[in-house]
Design an enzyme around this catalytic site. Structure first.
Site, PDB file in Angstrom:
ATOM      1  N   PHE A 128       0.854  -1.183   0.000  1.00  0.00           N
ATOM      2  CA  PHE A 128       0.000   0.000   0.000  1.00  0.00           C
ATOM      3  C   PHE A 128       0.888   1.231   0.000  1.00  0.00           C
ATOM      4  O   PHE A 128       1.730   1.391   0.884  1.00  0.00           O
ATOM      5  CB  PHE A 128      -0.936   0.040   1.216  1.00  0.00           C
ATOM      6  CG  PHE A 128      -1.876   1.221   1.158  1.00  0.00           C
ATOM      7  CD1 PHE A 128      -3.018   1.186   0.375  1.00  0.00           C
ATOM      8  CD2 PHE A 128      -1.591   2.393   1.843  1.00  0.00           C
ATOM      9  CE1 PHE A 128      -3.864   2.291   0.284  1.00  0.00           C
ATOM     10  CE2 PHE A 128      -2.427   3.504   1.757  1.00  0.00           C
ATOM     11  CZ  PHE A 128      -3.570   3.448   0.974  1.00  0.00           C
ATOM     12  N   ASP A 213       9.223   2.664   1.921  1.00  0.00           N
ATOM     13  CA  ASP A 213       8.011   3.339   2.379  1.00  0.00           C
ATOM     14  C   ASP A 213       7.871   3.042   3.873  1.00  0.00           C
ATOM     15  O   ASP A 213       7.439   1.962   4.266  1.00  0.00           O
ATOM     16  CB  ASP A 213       6.801   2.833   1.591  1.00  0.00           C
ATOM     17  CG  ASP A 213       5.496   3.493   2.037  1.00  0.00           C
ATOM     18  OD1 ASP A 213       5.462   4.048   3.156  1.00  0.00           O
ATOM     19  OD2 ASP A 213       4.517   3.448   1.277  1.00  0.00           O
ATOM     20  N   LYS A 242       2.466   9.892   8.276  1.00  0.00           N
ATOM     21  CA  LYS A 242       1.618   9.513   9.411  1.00  0.00           C
ATOM     22  C   LYS A 242       2.001  10.111  10.769  1.00  0.00           C
ATOM     23  O   LYS A 242       1.479  11.140  11.147  1.00  0.00           O
ATOM     24  CB  LYS A 242       1.505   7.989   9.473  1.00  0.00           C
ATOM     25  CG  LYS A 242       0.627   7.438   8.344  1.00  0.00           C
ATOM     26  CD  LYS A 242       0.096   6.050   8.619  1.00  0.00           C
ATOM     27  CE  LYS A 242      -1.077   5.713   7.721  1.00  0.00           C
ATOM     28  NZ  LYS A 242      -0.728   5.046   6.474  1.00  0.00           N
TER      29      LYS A 242
HETATM   30  C1  LIG Z   1      -0.941   5.362   5.049  1.00  0.00           C
HETATM   31  C2  LIG Z   1       0.106   4.905   4.121  1.00  0.00           C
HETATM   32  C3  LIG Z   1       0.357   5.585   2.925  1.00  0.00           C
HETATM   33  C4  LIG Z   1      -0.472   6.764   2.453  1.00  0.00           C
HETATM   34  O1  LIG Z   1      -0.407   7.846   3.316  1.00  0.00           O
HETATM   35  P1  LIG Z   1      -1.494   9.031   3.175  1.00  0.00           P
HETATM   36  O2  LIG Z   1      -1.042  10.037   4.186  1.00  0.00           O
HETATM   37  O3  LIG Z   1      -2.836   8.439   3.486  1.00  0.00           O
HETATM   38  O4  LIG Z   1      -1.427   9.526   1.782  1.00  0.00           O
HETATM   39  C5  LIG Z   1       1.395   5.129   2.113  1.00  0.00           C
HETATM   40  N1  LIG Z   1       2.136   4.066   2.474  1.00  0.00           N
HETATM   41  C6  LIG Z   1       1.921   3.385   3.620  1.00  0.00           C
HETATM   42  C7  LIG Z   1       2.798   2.238   3.975  1.00  0.00           C
HETATM   43  C8  LIG Z   1       0.880   3.770   4.479  1.00  0.00           C
HETATM   44  O5  LIG Z   1       0.650   3.077   5.593  1.00  0.00           O
END
Ligand SMILES: *Cc1c(COP(=O)(O)O)cnc(C)c1O
Length: 391
Positions: A128, A213, A242
């Site tokens: 994700f 990420d 986050k």
């Molecule tokens: C939440 C998340 C995102 C996206 O972040 P947003 O602030 O919602 O755009 C991308 N990568 C990972 C691993 C996430 O947990």
């Protein structure tokens, strides 16, 4: 009255009014134990005094000026982030998806520098990376992509935690790998201990960028500031967001080496990115994390919670696995279990279910021992009861 907010989330029927640490209260003054932290955002818990003070003080002086000018708090934050991560420079934005967009633009530009006209990035199944078109295209979940074709090209997908599959990629356009150190939305999937090390080795051999990420795994969540710091690997690019502002929106793309030279004047930008308010919040977060030794605490309490859960659920026929690192915890069942979220809510417990059958816990790092026990005890009772009901 029906809500006029677009129904992009299947929202639970509860509205919170205030919070303190890991507790939240709704309008009726009912108390809830928060074991999800606004999806790994409020790592310091709610209404943290240091973040509150920093935001108030900064809002009284200056909220925003623009990246047309130097911003003192932004430069301080960049320095602090580089110090704790070992990276060299930082691009600031407002969300995780934007941080990944910056990473993907770095990869593309790096490709063009190497004479590759259509650079591609290796991404993983179950990944994700966000909801913008580029990050949605990078995401490995057909359900969230459905209805948004044409997706962006330039991605090569391989299974997660499968080094042989990465080795087998022969596409000469590949210039980078984008990967989560632990998959969050994908079901708290923890790869083999040497997964990142092997990816680094392949990246070195083929001159690819290793881009992590760390949006969910970062900012102390797994018991290190960044999850890759459980290893000796050095990434080229890291995206965080986050928990960086404990709820004040801020994202960052950290780069090092050649990757840190890709985004020059005019090549990328953001109006809000790295403004004084957001950076003050993030600076307060970093300070509180180290002052209160919250990262060590996350490692210890996370182990404790997993141990209690394993004792209570480990032998259960329908519990497949209890796993995770630090305060990133997954309980995989052998069946879809989305209903557990509402059942837990009724008992004053905020949890999440992801990848259909994985109960996901992301408690604030400020959890007390007592809250950790309460969560593990209540949740294992709930899961056992639920599994009896569905048997
Ligand atoms: C939440 C998340 C995102 C996206 O972040 P947003 O602030 O919602 O755009 C991308 N990568 C990972 C691993 C996430 O947990």
């Amino acid at each position: 009255m029906p809500s006029q907010v677009m129904p992009t989330y299947a929202r639970l029927p509860v509205m919170f009014e205030r919070g303190e640490g890991a507790w939240l209260w709704d309008k009726q003054d009912r108390r809830y134990l928060d074991a999800i932290s606004g999806i790994a955002v409020c790592n310091l818990g709610h209404a943290h005094p240091a973040v509150f003070a920093a935001v108030c003080e900064q809002a009284g002086k200056l909220v925003h000026t623009s990246n047309l000018y130097r911003i003192e708090k932004q430069e301080e934050l960049a320095q602090e982030l580089c110090r704790v991560s070992g990276m060299e420079n930082v691009f600031f934005c407002n969300s995780g998806a934007e941080a990944n967009e910056a990473a993907l633009k770095i990869a593309r530009r790096y490709g063009h520098f190497r004479g590759i006209d259509e650079p591609a990035v290796i991404v993983m199944e179950g990944a994700f990376h966000g909801r913008t078109l580029a990050t949605l295209s990078a995401t490995g979940n057909r359900k969230v992509q459905e209805g948004f074709a044409p997706l962006m090209s330039g991605f090569v997908r391989v299974p997660y935690d499968d080094i042989a599959a990465v080795e087998a990629v022969a596409d000469p356009n590949v210039v980078a790998i984008l990967v989560e150190p632990i998959q969050g939305e994908g079901g708290i999937r923890v790869p083999a201990d040497d997964f990142l090390l092997q990816l680094r080795r392949i990246c070195d051999q083929r001159e690819w960028l290793l881009m992590l990420d760390e949006i969910q795994t970062g900012i102390g969540r797994t018991g290190k500031f960044l999850a890759y710091q459980h290893t000796f690997v050095r990434p080229d690019v890291i995206s965080v967001a986050k928990a960086l502002g404990n709820g004040v929106p801020i994202g960052a793309c950290l780069a090092s080496g050649v990757a840190s030279e890709m985004l020059t004047a005019g090549k990328h930008g953001s109006t809000f990115g790295g403004n004084a308010l957001a950076c003050s919040a993030a600076l307060a977060v970093l300070k509180a994390l180290s002052r209160d030794q919250l990262i060590e605490r996350a490692a210890r309490l996370g182990d404790q919670i997993r141990e209690t859960l394993r004792t209570a659920l480990g032998q259960h026929a329908h519990v497949v696995d209890v796993r995770g690192k630090g305060m990133m915890i997954g309980i995989e069942l052998d069946q879809p279990c989305g209903e557990l979220v509402s059942l837990a809510l009724e008992r004053g417990l905020l949890i999440n279910v992801t990848a259909d059958r994985v109960v996901r816990l992301l408690p604030p790092l400020v959890f007390t021992e007592e809250q950790a026990r309460l969560l593990a005890d209540e949740l294992s009772k709930l899961i056992v009861g639920y599994l009896k009901l569905t048997a």
